[in-house]
Design a protein around this motif. Sequence first.
Motif, PDB file in Angstrom:
ATOM      1  N   GLU A  55      41.134  39.013  41.115  1.00 12.08           N
ATOM      2  CA  GLU A  55      42.251  38.333  40.467  1.00 12.08           C
ATOM      3  C   GLU A  55      41.785  37.126  39.667  1.00 12.08           C
ATOM      4  OE1 GLU A  55      42.163  39.299  43.554  1.00 12.08           O
ATOM      5  OE2 GLU A  55      43.695  40.880  43.619  1.00 12.08           O
ATOM      6  N   SER A  56      40.895  36.329  40.252  1.00 11.65           N
ATOM      7  CA  SER A  56      40.403  35.163  39.520  1.00 11.65           C
ATOM      8  C   SER A  56      39.573  35.575  38.314  1.00 11.65           C
ATOM      9  CB  SER A  56      39.567  34.282  40.453  1.00 11.65           C
ATOM     10  OG  SER A  56      38.435  34.999  40.941  1.00 11.65           O
ATOM     11  N   PHE A  57      38.786  36.643  38.466  1.00 16.23           N
ATOM     12  CA  PHE A  57      38.012  37.136  37.326  1.00 16.23           C
ATOM     13  C   PHE A  57      38.935  37.627  36.222  1.00 16.23           C
ATOM     14  CE2 PHE A  57      35.935  40.708  35.148  1.00 16.23           C
ATOM     15  CZ  PHE A  57      34.819  40.061  34.632  1.00 16.23           C
ATOM     16  N   ARG A  58      40.035  38.302  36.598  1.00 17.20           N
ATOM     17  CA  ARG A  58      40.990  38.782  35.598  1.00 17.20           C
ATOM     18  C   ARG A  58      41.693  37.613  34.907  1.00 17.20           C
ATOM     19  NH1 ARG A  58      43.924  41.548  38.730  1.00 17.20           N
ATOM     20  NH2 ARG A  58      42.797  43.513  38.535  1.00 17.20           N
ATOM     21  N   ASP A  59      41.997  36.569  35.675  1.00 14.54           N
ATOM     22  CA  ASP A  59      42.653  35.400  35.080  1.00 14.54           C
ATOM     23  C   ASP A  59      41.755  34.705  34.059  1.00 14.54           C
ATOM     24  OD1 ASP A  59      44.841  35.905  36.628  1.00 14.54           O
ATOM     25  OD2 ASP A  59      44.281  34.482  38.210  1.00 14.54           O
ATOM     26  N   VAL A  60      40.453  34.716  34.307  1.00 12.78           N
ATOM     27  CA  VAL A  60      39.522  34.045  33.395  1.00 12.78           C
ATOM     28  C   VAL A  60      39.242  34.906  32.172  1.00 12.78           C
ATOM     29  CG1 VAL A  60      37.157  33.177  33.149  1.00 12.78           C
ATOM     30  CG2 VAL A  60      38.468  32.676  35.217  1.00 12.78           C
ATOM     31  N   ILE A  61      38.967  36.192  32.402  1.00 15.29           N
ATOM     32  CA  ILE A  61      38.529  37.051  31.310  1.00 15.29           C
ATOM     33  C   ILE A  61      39.689  37.685  30.557  1.00 15.29           C
ATOM     34  CG2 ILE A  61      38.410  39.292  32.462  1.00 15.29           C
ATOM     35  CD1 ILE A  61      35.677  37.684  30.289  1.00 15.29           C
ATOM     36  N   GLY A  62      40.914  37.659  31.159  1.00 11.81           N
ATOM     37  CA  GLY A  62      42.062  38.317  30.544  1.00 11.81           C
ATOM     38  C   GLY A  62      42.420  37.792  29.165  1.00 11.81           C
ATOM     39  N   ALA A  66      42.091  39.986  25.734  1.00 13.26           N
ATOM     40  CA  ALA A  66      43.281  40.287  24.933  1.00 13.26           C
ATOM     41  C   ALA A  66      43.105  39.824  23.495  1.00 13.26           C
ATOM     42  CB  ALA A  66      44.508  39.622  25.563  1.00 13.26           C
ATOM     43  N   THR A  67      42.545  38.631  23.308  1.00 13.22           N
ATOM     44  CA  THR A  67      42.351  38.117  21.947  1.00 13.22           C
ATOM     45  C   THR A  67      41.318  38.935  21.184  1.00 13.22           C
ATOM     46  OG1 THR A  67      42.902  35.887  22.726  1.00 13.22           O
ATOM     47  CG2 THR A  67      41.770  36.072  20.618  1.00 13.22           C
ATOM     48  N   ALA A  68      40.166  39.183  21.829  1.00 12.79           N
ATOM     49  CA  ALA A  68      39.109  39.938  21.156  1.00 12.79           C
ATOM     50  C   ALA A  68      39.536  41.378  20.883  1.00 12.79           C
ATOM     51  CB  ALA A  68      37.841  39.919  22.008  1.00 12.79           C
ATOM     52  N   GLY A  69      40.211  42.011  21.851  1.00  9.84           N
ATOM     53  CA  GLY A  69      40.661  43.388  21.654  1.00  9.84           C
ATOM     54  C   GLY A  69      41.702  43.510  20.567  1.00  9.84           C
ATOM     55  N   GLY A  70      42.645  42.559  20.512  1.00  5.31           N
ATOM     56  CA  GLY A  70      43.648  42.592  19.448  1.00  5.31           C
ATOM     57  C   GLY A  70      43.043  42.398  18.076  1.00  5.31           C
ATOM     58  N   HIS A  92      51.223  52.180  33.571  1.00  6.28           N
ATOM     59  CA  HIS A  92      51.428  51.146  34.584  1.00  6.28           C
ATOM     60  C   HIS A  92      50.655  49.868  34.271  1.00  6.28           C
ATOM     61  CE1 HIS A  92      47.648  53.108  35.755  1.00  6.28           C
ATOM     62  NE2 HIS A  92      47.343  51.980  36.358  1.00  6.28           N
ATOM     63  N   LEU A  93      49.873  49.881  33.189  1.00  6.41           N
ATOM     64  CA  LEU A  93      49.069  48.724  32.815  1.00  6.41           C
ATOM     65  C   LEU A  93      49.837  47.842  31.844  1.00  6.41           C
ATOM     66  CD1 LEU A  93      45.612  50.455  32.183  1.00  6.41           C
ATOM     67  CD2 LEU A  93      46.318  49.210  34.231  1.00  6.41           C
ATOM     68  N   ASP A  94      49.646  46.530  31.978  1.00  3.79           N
ATOM     69  CA  ASP A  94      50.151  45.612  30.978  1.00  3.79           C
ATOM     70  C   ASP A  94      49.074  45.393  29.932  1.00  3.79           C
ATOM     71  OD1 ASP A  94      48.379  44.239  32.542  1.00  3.79           O
ATOM     72  OD2 ASP A  94      49.588  42.439  32.767  1.00  3.79           O
ATOM     73  N   PRO A  95      49.375  44.772  28.790  1.00  6.57           N
ATOM     74  CA  PRO A  95      48.363  44.615  27.734  1.00  6.57           C
ATOM     75  C   PRO A  95      47.096  43.909  28.196  1.00  6.57           C
ATOM     76  CG  PRO A  95      50.533  44.148  26.857  1.00  6.57           C
ATOM     77  CD  PRO A  95      50.709  44.323  28.327  1.00  6.57           C
ATOM     78  N   VAL A 100      41.357  44.161  29.590  1.00  9.67           N
ATOM     79  CA  VAL A 100      40.282  43.872  30.542  1.00  9.67           C
ATOM     80  C   VAL A 100      39.544  45.153  30.910  1.00  9.67           C
ATOM     81  CG1 VAL A 100      39.808  43.108  32.896  1.00  9.67           C
ATOM     82  CG2 VAL A 100      41.334  41.776  31.450  1.00  9.67           C
ATOM     83  N   ARG A 101      40.288  46.222  31.156  1.00  8.91           N
ATOM     84  CA  ARG A 101      39.643  47.501  31.466  1.00  8.91           C
ATOM     85  C   ARG A 101      38.842  48.006  30.265  1.00  8.91           C
ATOM     86  NH1 ARG A 101      43.026  52.236  34.301  1.00  8.91           N
ATOM     87  NH2 ARG A 101      43.020  50.596  35.883  1.00  8.91           N
ATOM     88  N   GLN A 102      39.378  47.842  29.078  1.00  3.44           N
ATOM     89  CA  GLN A 102      38.670  48.246  27.868  1.00  3.44           C
ATOM     90  C   GLN A 102      37.374  47.463  27.704  1.00  3.44           C
ATOM     91  OE1 GLN A 102      40.860  47.549  24.224  1.00  3.44           O
ATOM     92  NE2 GLN A 102      40.245  49.515  23.393  1.00  3.44           N
ATOM     93  N   LEU A 103      37.445  46.148  27.926  1.00  2.00           N
ATOM     94  CA  LEU A 103      36.244  45.318  27.847  1.00  2.00           C
ATOM     95  C   LEU A 103      35.244  45.711  28.919  1.00  2.00           C
ATOM     96  CD1 LEU A 103      34.771  42.891  26.584  1.00  2.00           C
ATOM     97  CD2 LEU A 103      36.009  41.418  28.182  1.00  2.00           C
ATOM     98  N   GLY A 104      35.731  46.040  30.114  1.00  5.72           N
ATOM     99  CA  GLY A 104      34.823  46.469  31.175  1.00  5.72           C
ATOM    100  C   GLY A 104      34.072  47.736  30.818  1.00  5.72           C
TER     101      GLY A 104
END
Length: 307
Positions: A55-62, A66-70, A92-95, A100-104
Amino acid sequence: MNVLVLLLAVAGGIGTTLLLSQHRWFARRSLTDRLRPHAPAAAAAESRSGILSVESFRDVIGPLAATAGGAMARVVGIEEDLAARLRRVHSHLDPTAFRVRQLGWALASAAAMLLVGTTVASQSDGVSALLVVGLTLATPVLTFLVVEQNLARASAEWQRRIFDELPVVAEQLGMLLGAGYSLGGAISRIGRRGNGAIATDLARVTNRIRHGLGEVDALREWAALAQVPELDRLVGILALNRETGDLGSLIAEEARSIRREAQRRTITQIERRAQQVWIPVTVATLVPGVILMAVPFVAAAALWSTG
């Protein structure tokens, strides 16, 4: 090689820590987090996670993902909102989670390509370091585009299914309204008893109506999300439900119009495929002809050079 081993060890350690943080025996939850699910809904706050957790990793990298992917999606010409595409296909995924999954996936492919390229370069003198770097940089971009294309394909496929099912659903709505059902009752019945794309969407429309949104407003919201022109016209006809007593003829005429459009698209697709058949035939005909024409030309050139 030592630097590569160090980087892989650090990445593996971070990944292992994030995976183990999901297990209670590794990262014990605090008493507050354990009691929070049993608290009233109004008092239940968002769970706080440790520093080294998913969760903390998602909060930091999210936000970064999102900005880089957009930005990259806009570079390749994708302008449609990501949230709308995800809602359209009922993901079921939010943007943020999708990015984050795409970046992973992109980072994982880059690490795999770097490992493979370094291994091949160390065992072969013909592979340059510049080639390895180029492949390492190109692989995550290609992975990003593949994931984005999969979502775009799923969105287009959902729109196609809506268009294919629309004539039948329109006729069902017309029959139910003619039989005395209200607009909300007809929508609920089709969404409950059907199993297609439109039935799935109508189940969500029914939930929106139960949450207090008007029937016509919920249908217009669905049409704006689906982005199918024929659906916009059908919703415009259904919006006249309170103004006229008999929508059967209008809905039947719209269903026939949609069927004619579907027939036109089918004919166009058949003609396009028929034209594509001639491409290999033309190539197969031209190549032997070019060879037969080249043989006497080469022979005459040889005689002229020797003479």
